[in-house]
Design an enzyme around this catalytic site. Sequence first.
Site, PDB file in Angstrom:
ATOM      1  CG  HIS A  12      76.509  25.611  23.104  1.00 14.44           C
ATOM      2  ND1 HIS A  12      76.386  25.404  24.460  1.00 14.44           N
ATOM      3  CD2 HIS A  12      77.775  25.252  22.777  1.00 14.44           C
ATOM      4  CE1 HIS A  12      77.530  24.935  24.932  1.00 14.44           C
ATOM      5  NE2 HIS A  12      78.387  24.833  23.934  1.00 14.44           N
TER       6      HIS A  12
ATOM      7  CG  HIS B 182      78.099  18.915  28.741  1.00 13.50           C
ATOM      8  ND1 HIS B 182      78.317  17.594  28.458  1.00 13.50           N
ATOM      9  CD2 HIS B 182      78.447  19.582  27.604  1.00 13.50           C
ATOM     10  CE1 HIS B 182      78.783  17.458  27.237  1.00 13.50           C
ATOM     11  NE2 HIS B 182      78.871  18.650  26.691  1.00 13.50           N
TER      12      HIS B 182
END
Length: 754
Positions: A54, A105
Amino acid sequence: MIDTVEYAATTPDQPQPFAELGLREDEYQRVREILGRRPTDTELAMYSVMWSEHCSYKSSKVHLRYFGETTTEEMRTGMLAGIGENAGVVDIGDGWAVTFKVESHNHPSYVEPYQGAATGVGGIVRDIMAMGARPVAVMDQLRFGAADALDTRRVLDGVVRGIGGYGNSLGLPNIGGETVFDSCYDGNPLVNALCVGVLRQEDLHLAFASGAGNKIILFGACTGLDGIGGVSVLASDTFDAEGARKKLPSVQVGDPFMEKVLIECCLELYAGGLVIGIQDLGGAGLSCATSELASAGDVGMAIQLDTVPRRAKDMTPAEVFCSESQERMCAVVAPENVDAFLAVCRKWEVLATVIGEVTDGDRLRITWHGETVVDVPPRTVAHEGPVYQRPVSRPESQEALNADSSKGLPRPVSGDELRATLLALLGSPHLCSRAFITEQYDRYVRGNTVLAEHADAGVLRIDESTGRGIALSTDASGRYTRLDPYAGAQLALAEAYRNVAVTGATPVAVTNCLNFGSPEDPGVMWQFAQAVRGLADGCAALKIPVTGGNVSFYNQTGAVAILPTPVVGVLGVLDNVARRIHTSLGTEPGEILMLLGDTYDEFDGSVWAQVMAGHLGGLPPMVDLAREKLLAEVLSSASRDELVSAAHDLSEGGLAQAIVESALAGETGCRIALPEDADPFVMLFSESAGRVLVAVPRPEESRFRSMCEARGLPAMRIGVVDQGSDSIEVRGQFTVSLAELRMTFEAVLPRFFG
């Protein structure tokens, strides 16, 4: 006992849980080589989150470079900040700049949908704040599992409430987006949030530290245990059937009212010239903010970690350093401005603490009650992490998938069958009204929203004195991208570009969020590499730059990945929002309906094939980016000359869907006359790209036709708006009332989720 740098140097063989924290054996050994010793617990935590997929983009970086390679100097004109900053910034004229970005998200929103989605909005808003801008609107791209799947209700309810609860509390209008249902997203929903902000060009701020002796101030909420390992670890792992619920403590908790105050506080700090550099605290928390600020400025930093305000007792240095607690910012401030900075924060009742300072050299040193727990070169953390050239291989199943065309599926022939097809598509979760969702968002707060619901793109007024404004659209098609990742990415770009163009705006810049399965799967990496190249080549053809974006990997359960879903956002500029084009028919008496572009027999990957036969195969529609550019130019000219009173992009569901949506938006009937030599099914339901339905005021038909002919754009008259009618009539085929269409269109989501 605190694991200090001094202690680590004397205990080289102490076992460390690097694998549990997500580091590979070779990555851990590289950390040891960089430091010349084993890392402390805090250093290990920092490297593990900052080198996660990420945060580091370690699997995607080699492919993302292609965006830079294909961006020409001409395309960079007007781009004030691009890839590598918190968000892209573009010049929109008259001294104004706009910053926008979309981020994912996804994984947190499955584990805890409300907080996952809410903090997704909060995080992207802070990215925009960090550029020196006032956030002015949000959008969202949502993907859920099948509408009738048991868990979809839980996830959708939480996600929608989270987005609405956070965005509404901030006073930010939600001006558009997409919601898609597909079984491939069962257990792996996609929650991609976009935020747009506005600033004067001289107010632009960047994320770097400079000037030895300048102070580092942490301000905003207290630091807690929520989000420890949060997004940076969750977004770098797949889910299994049992593991998802166990990850709940890793999801951050948001406080939109704290963020609302933080926005105003930041804007006053910017206006006072009190900020040298600034970074929001998102994934990896303070470990990310400090290392990125220091690395970007080629400086060192000394931080007294024990001075960080905490809301939990007995937190370890690693927990404080890597906490992903929300609503926090980190600023670089000149010593002579510290008192003024703290005074502004006190005015807004925002907690602010001097936690350290910029230093000469290239070391990030973190102390805990006087003992050093981190001593690292910041570039090795923030910008020089591992980079992988993952194996890339076209899946063996791809050839068979592309050979499985939809041409063999039974097609409607009679008028009754065409009517039934229209109602079946309109009444499916794929094409039904999203009002059940969008009505939970405030679309017009702040008073600058010009177009939102029913529109192809959201339109905002930026300057009240001149009427200057912007248009924004986001699009994606996982089905098309599964059939051909290169073309699928270009089709998403083309649709977002077209959606902006139908408002009359000129498209100027792109952002993206690339949602894929595991990068450890060579087939997924082939999809990813092809999609990146398709998007980059498409932007080069349209001459608009990619200003930034996000990559989300590991969207899969076990070995089953989601459909590859590259989300593309396009920003456009209107010199005056008063000339924007809307989608509603019937604003002018007797409008002429015209279809711009060419229609082909293209149903592979279509909603028709999915709804009527559960089919996915063949090749996606052709994409002609030169035609898309021409369409945009024609629509901009038509808007300026007031030749078009309404326009609607054709995409899923084809012409039939566009007519129904525009008629329902305008609450007016229309009469459609398809060409006699054309197949009615193809004309009504084909998903050929590069097409727009326009309504032309009757006195302007000749001028508009002439303009299209002069530019070589096909324009076909297909009907008229009938304001005295309460139905849509397709001559020689069928008639259906607006009441039946509306009932079919609006009843679906309340039936599943109401």
